[in-house]
Design a protein around this motif. Structure first.
Motif, PDB file in Angstrom:
ATOM      1  N   UNK A  55       7.216  13.735  -0.495  1.00  0.00           N
ATOM      2  CA  UNK A  55       7.363  13.792   0.956  1.00  0.00           C
ATOM      3  C   UNK A  55       8.781  13.375   1.383  1.00  0.00           C
ATOM      4  N   UNK A  56       9.317  12.326   0.763  1.00  0.00           N
ATOM      5  CA  UNK A  56      10.645  11.846   1.126  1.00  0.00           C
ATOM      6  C   UNK A  56      11.716  12.880   0.781  1.00  0.00           C
ATOM      7  N   UNK A  57      11.573  13.543  -0.358  1.00  0.00           N
ATOM      8  CA  UNK A  57      12.510  14.594  -0.760  1.00  0.00           C
ATOM      9  C   UNK A  57      12.561  15.697   0.287  1.00  0.00           C
ATOM     10  N   UNK A  58      11.398  16.065   0.789  1.00  0.00           N
ATOM     11  CA  UNK A  58      11.330  17.110   1.813  1.00  0.00           C
ATOM     12  C   UNK A  58      11.972  16.647   3.114  1.00  0.00           C
ATOM     13  N   UNK A  59      11.646  15.425   3.534  1.00  0.00           N
ATOM     14  CA  UNK A  59      12.207  14.906   4.780  1.00  0.00           C
ATOM     15  C   UNK A  59      13.724  14.777   4.715  1.00  0.00           C
ATOM     16  N   UNK A  60      14.239  14.337   3.556  1.00  0.00           N
ATOM     17  CA  UNK A  60      15.674  14.087   3.419  1.00  0.00           C
ATOM     18  C   UNK A  60      16.496  15.357   3.559  1.00  0.00           C
ATOM     19  N   UNK A  61      15.889  16.516   3.376  1.00  0.00           N
ATOM     20  CA  UNK A  61      16.615  17.774   3.537  1.00  0.00           C
ATOM     21  C   UNK A  61      17.043  17.986   4.983  1.00  0.00           C
ATOM     22  N   UNK A  62      16.435  17.244   5.902  1.00  0.00           N
ATOM     23  CA  UNK A  62      16.785  17.412   7.317  1.00  0.00           C
ATOM     24  C   UNK A  62      18.233  17.024   7.587  1.00  0.00           C
ATOM     25  N   UNK A  63      18.856  16.237   6.693  1.00  0.00           N
ATOM     26  CA  UNK A  63      20.253  15.848   6.893  1.00  0.00           C
ATOM     27  C   UNK A  63      21.199  17.031   6.780  1.00  0.00           C
ATOM     28  N   UNK A 108      19.296  -9.854  -6.389  1.00  0.00           N
ATOM     29  CA  UNK A 108      19.104  -8.962  -7.533  1.00  0.00           C
ATOM     30  C   UNK A 108      18.613  -7.619  -7.002  1.00  0.00           C
ATOM     31  N   UNK A 109      19.121  -6.541  -7.577  1.00  0.00           N
ATOM     32  CA  UNK A 109      18.726  -5.215  -7.110  1.00  0.00           C
ATOM     33  C   UNK A 109      18.342  -4.325  -8.281  1.00  0.00           C
ATOM     34  N   UNK A 110      17.487  -3.340  -7.988  1.00  0.00           N
ATOM     35  CA  UNK A 110      17.067  -2.376  -9.010  1.00  0.00           C
ATOM     36  C   UNK A 110      16.911  -1.016  -8.340  1.00  0.00           C
ATOM     37  N   UNK A 111      17.386   0.010  -9.009  1.00  0.00           N
ATOM     38  CA  UNK A 111      17.230   1.368  -8.503  1.00  0.00           C
ATOM     39  C   UNK A 111      15.840   1.889  -8.872  1.00  0.00           C
ATOM     40  N   UNK A 112      15.070   2.268  -7.881  1.00  0.00           N
ATOM     41  CA  UNK A 112      13.743   2.820  -8.123  1.00  0.00           C
ATOM     42  C   UNK A 112      13.777   4.345  -8.211  1.00  0.00           C
ATOM     43  N   UNK A 113      14.732   4.930  -7.494  1.00  0.00           N
ATOM     44  CA  UNK A 113      14.897   6.390  -7.550  1.00  0.00           C
ATOM     45  C   UNK A 113      16.270   6.725  -6.980  1.00  0.00           C
ATOM     46  N   UNK A 114      16.921   7.708  -7.608  1.00  0.00           N
ATOM     47  CA  UNK A 114      18.233   8.125  -7.122  1.00  0.00           C
ATOM     48  C   UNK A 114      18.370   9.634  -7.233  1.00  0.00           C
ATOM     49  N   UNK A 115      18.812  10.247  -6.145  1.00  0.00           N
ATOM     50  CA  UNK A 115      19.270  11.623  -6.149  1.00  0.00           C
ATOM     51  C   UNK A 115      20.295  11.742  -5.027  1.00  0.00           C
ATOM     52  N   UNK A 116      20.994  12.859  -4.968  1.00  0.00           N
ATOM     53  CA  UNK A 116      22.112  12.979  -4.034  1.00  0.00           C
ATOM     54  C   UNK A 116      21.676  12.766  -2.591  1.00  0.00           C
ATOM     55  N   UNK A 117      20.514  13.280  -2.231  1.00  0.00           N
ATOM     56  CA  UNK A 117      20.070  13.228  -0.831  1.00  0.00           C
ATOM     57  C   UNK A 117      19.631  11.841  -0.385  1.00  0.00           C
ATOM     58  N   UNK A 118      19.123  11.021  -1.298  1.00  0.00           N
ATOM     59  CA  UNK A 118      18.648   9.684  -0.922  1.00  0.00           C
ATOM     60  C   UNK A 118      18.480   8.830  -2.166  1.00  0.00           C
ATOM     61  N   UNK A 119      18.359   7.530  -1.943  1.00  0.00           N
ATOM     62  CA  UNK A 119      18.029   6.621  -3.034  1.00  0.00           C
ATOM     63  C   UNK A 119      17.069   5.563  -2.515  1.00  0.00           C
ATOM     64  N   UNK A 217      14.427  -0.536   0.146  1.00  0.00           N
ATOM     65  CA  UNK A 217      15.378   0.073   1.076  1.00  0.00           C
ATOM     66  C   UNK A 217      15.577   1.536   0.705  1.00  0.00           C
ATOM     67  N   UNK A 218      15.497   2.411   1.705  1.00  0.00           N
ATOM     68  CA  UNK A 218      15.771   3.835   1.507  1.00  0.00           C
ATOM     69  C   UNK A 218      17.090   4.169   2.186  1.00  0.00           C
ATOM     70  N   UNK A 219      18.086   4.584   1.394  1.00  0.00           N
ATOM     71  CA  UNK A 219      19.388   4.976   1.915  1.00  0.00           C
ATOM     72  C   UNK A 219      19.492   6.499   1.904  1.00  0.00           C
ATOM     73  N   UNK A 220      19.949   7.071   3.016  1.00  0.00           N
ATOM     74  CA  UNK A 220      20.096   8.522   3.103  1.00  0.00           C
ATOM     75  C   UNK A 220      21.420   8.856   3.782  1.00  0.00           C
ATOM     76  N   UNK A 221      22.303   9.627   3.115  1.00  0.00           N
ATOM     77  CA  UNK A 221      22.208  10.068   1.724  1.00  0.00           C
ATOM     78  C   UNK A 221      22.427   8.897   0.776  1.00  0.00           C
ATOM     79  N   UNK A 222      22.401   9.183  -0.525  1.00  0.00           N
ATOM     80  CA  UNK A 222      22.589   8.120  -1.509  1.00  0.00           C
ATOM     81  C   UNK A 222      24.051   7.688  -1.569  1.00  0.00           C
ATOM     82  N   UNK A 223      24.262   6.484  -2.076  1.00  0.00           N
ATOM     83  CA  UNK A 223      25.623   6.013  -2.324  1.00  0.00           C
ATOM     84  C   UNK A 223      26.288   6.905  -3.372  1.00  0.00           C
ATOM     85  N   UNK A 224      27.577   7.160  -3.167  1.00  0.00           N
ATOM     86  CA  UNK A 224      28.372   7.910  -4.134  1.00  0.00           C
ATOM     87  C   UNK A 224      29.393   6.974  -4.780  1.00  0.00           C
TER      88      UNK A 224
END
Length: 260
Positions: A55-63, A108-119, A217-224
Motif C-alpha cells: 500500500x505504501x509503495x502505491x501511495x508514494x507514487x503520488x510524489x 540507535x537507528x535501523x533501516x526496515x525498508x529502503x527504496x528510492x520513493x520512500x524509506x 518513521x516514513x521518509x518520502x522520498x528516501x534519503x540519497x
C-alpha cells in the motif's frame, strides 16, 4: 454397501503441520493483497508488513504527480501506520529484541525498508537522547511512536535575514546565516500517536524523549547519498520582534564553508 459408518481422519505428522504453518504468512500476504485489489481494506484493517509495503509503495507514487498533495499523502501514510502493530512484525521484533545502546547520548537507528520513493526506519532512544532542530530537505516525514513518548517541536522557515557571522572550528570557517522560523507544533507524542511534517510545513523539527522510546518513521522520498540535512539553532528565549510563535534561528551555509 458401505454407508460410511467409519469416519476417515487425515492425520498430519508434526513435520507436515510445520510445513503448512510456514506457508501461513505467505497465504495471509496474498489474501491481503487480493483484498486490497478488490478495495476491501478498511481503516480498521490490521495490516501485516508485506501488505503495509504494498500500500505504501502505491501511495508514494503520488510524489511523481505535479503538484504533489503532501497533506493528503501524509494523512494516508498516517492511516497506514495506525493500522500496523509493529512489535509483532518479525523484522521490527528482531531489531527491538537485539537493541544495544551502542552510542551513548545518541539514538540507535535501523533501516526496515529502503527504496528510492520512500524509506521506513526504526529509531530507539534512551531518555535524554535529544535530536536538536534539523530539517528533512524536500521530504515528508510521518512518525509513529510505538513505545514511550517524545516532545516534538516543528517549525517552518518564515524569512531569511541579512545577518551573518563567521564561526571558526577545527581550522574551518563557517558562515552562519540567520533566519526566522514559525513554530507550528509543540506537543508530546505518546505511544500510538503520529506526527507529520511536509517539505513546506513544519519541516524543521526536534525530538526529545523523556523515557526509553521507540518510533517508526516514513521518509518520502528516501534519503540519497547527497542529501544534506541542515541543523538549526533556534533562540527560544523570546519571540522575534514580538511576533507570536516566531523565533530567530541560525544555520551553517555549507556552500560558503572554506578552509583557513
Amino acid at each position: 454397501m458401505d454407508n460410511f459408518k467409519r469416519r476417515e481422519f487425515i492425520k498430519l505428522s508434526a513435520w507436515g503441520f510445520a510445513g503448512i504453518a510456514l506457508q501461513l504468512n505467505s497465504i495471509t500476504t496474498l489474501a491481503q493483497k487480493a483484498n486490497a485489489h478488490l478495495g476491501k481494506w478498511h481503516a480498521d484493517t490490521e495490516l501485516i508488513w508485506d501488505a503495509f509495503l504494498v500500500r505504501l509503495t502505491k501511495l508514494a507514487k503520488s510524489q511523481l504527480l505535479q503538484p504533489w498533495d503532501q497533506q493528503l499523502y501524509t494523512q494516508q501514510v498516517k492511516q497506514l501506520l495506525l493500522q500496523c502493530n509493529y512489535p509483532e512484525f518479525e523484522n521490527v521484533k528482531k531489531e527491538i529484541e537485539g537493541y544495544e545502546n551502542k552510542r551513548p547520548n545518541w539514538f540507535e537507528s535501523a533501516s526496515l525498508h529502503y527504496e528510492v520513493d520512500f524509506q521506513v526506519s526504526l529509531f530507539q532512544f534512551e531518555k535524554g537522547e535529544y535530536i536538536s532542530h534539523h530539517d528533512h530537505p524536500d521530504m515528508t516525514g510521518v512518525i509513529n511512536v510505538i513505545s514511550g513518548n517524545v516532545l516534538a517541536k516543528n517549525y517552518t522557515v518564515e524569512e531569511q535575514l541579512p545577518t551573518t557571522r563567521e564561526v571558526i572550528k577545527d581550522g574551518q570557517t563557517s558562515v552562519m546565516q540567520t533566519c526566522t522560523v514559525r513554530e507550528v507544533s509543540n506537543e508530546i507524542i505518546i505511544g500510538g500517536d503520529v506526527s507529520i511534517l511536509t517539505s513546506h510545513e513544519g519541516n524543521i523539527h526536534s525530538i526529545m524523549p523523556n523515557k526509553f522510546t521507540q518510533l517508526v518513521d516514513v521518509f518520502t522520498p528516501a534519503y540519497k547519498h547527497d542529501t544534506k540535512t541542515i541543523w538549526y539553532t533556534v533562540n527560544e528565549d523570546g519571540f522575534y520582534k514580538g511576533q507570536e510563535n516566531v523565533f530567530e534561528a541560525e544555520y551553517a551555509k555549507d556552500e560558503l564553508i572554506k578552509q583557513d
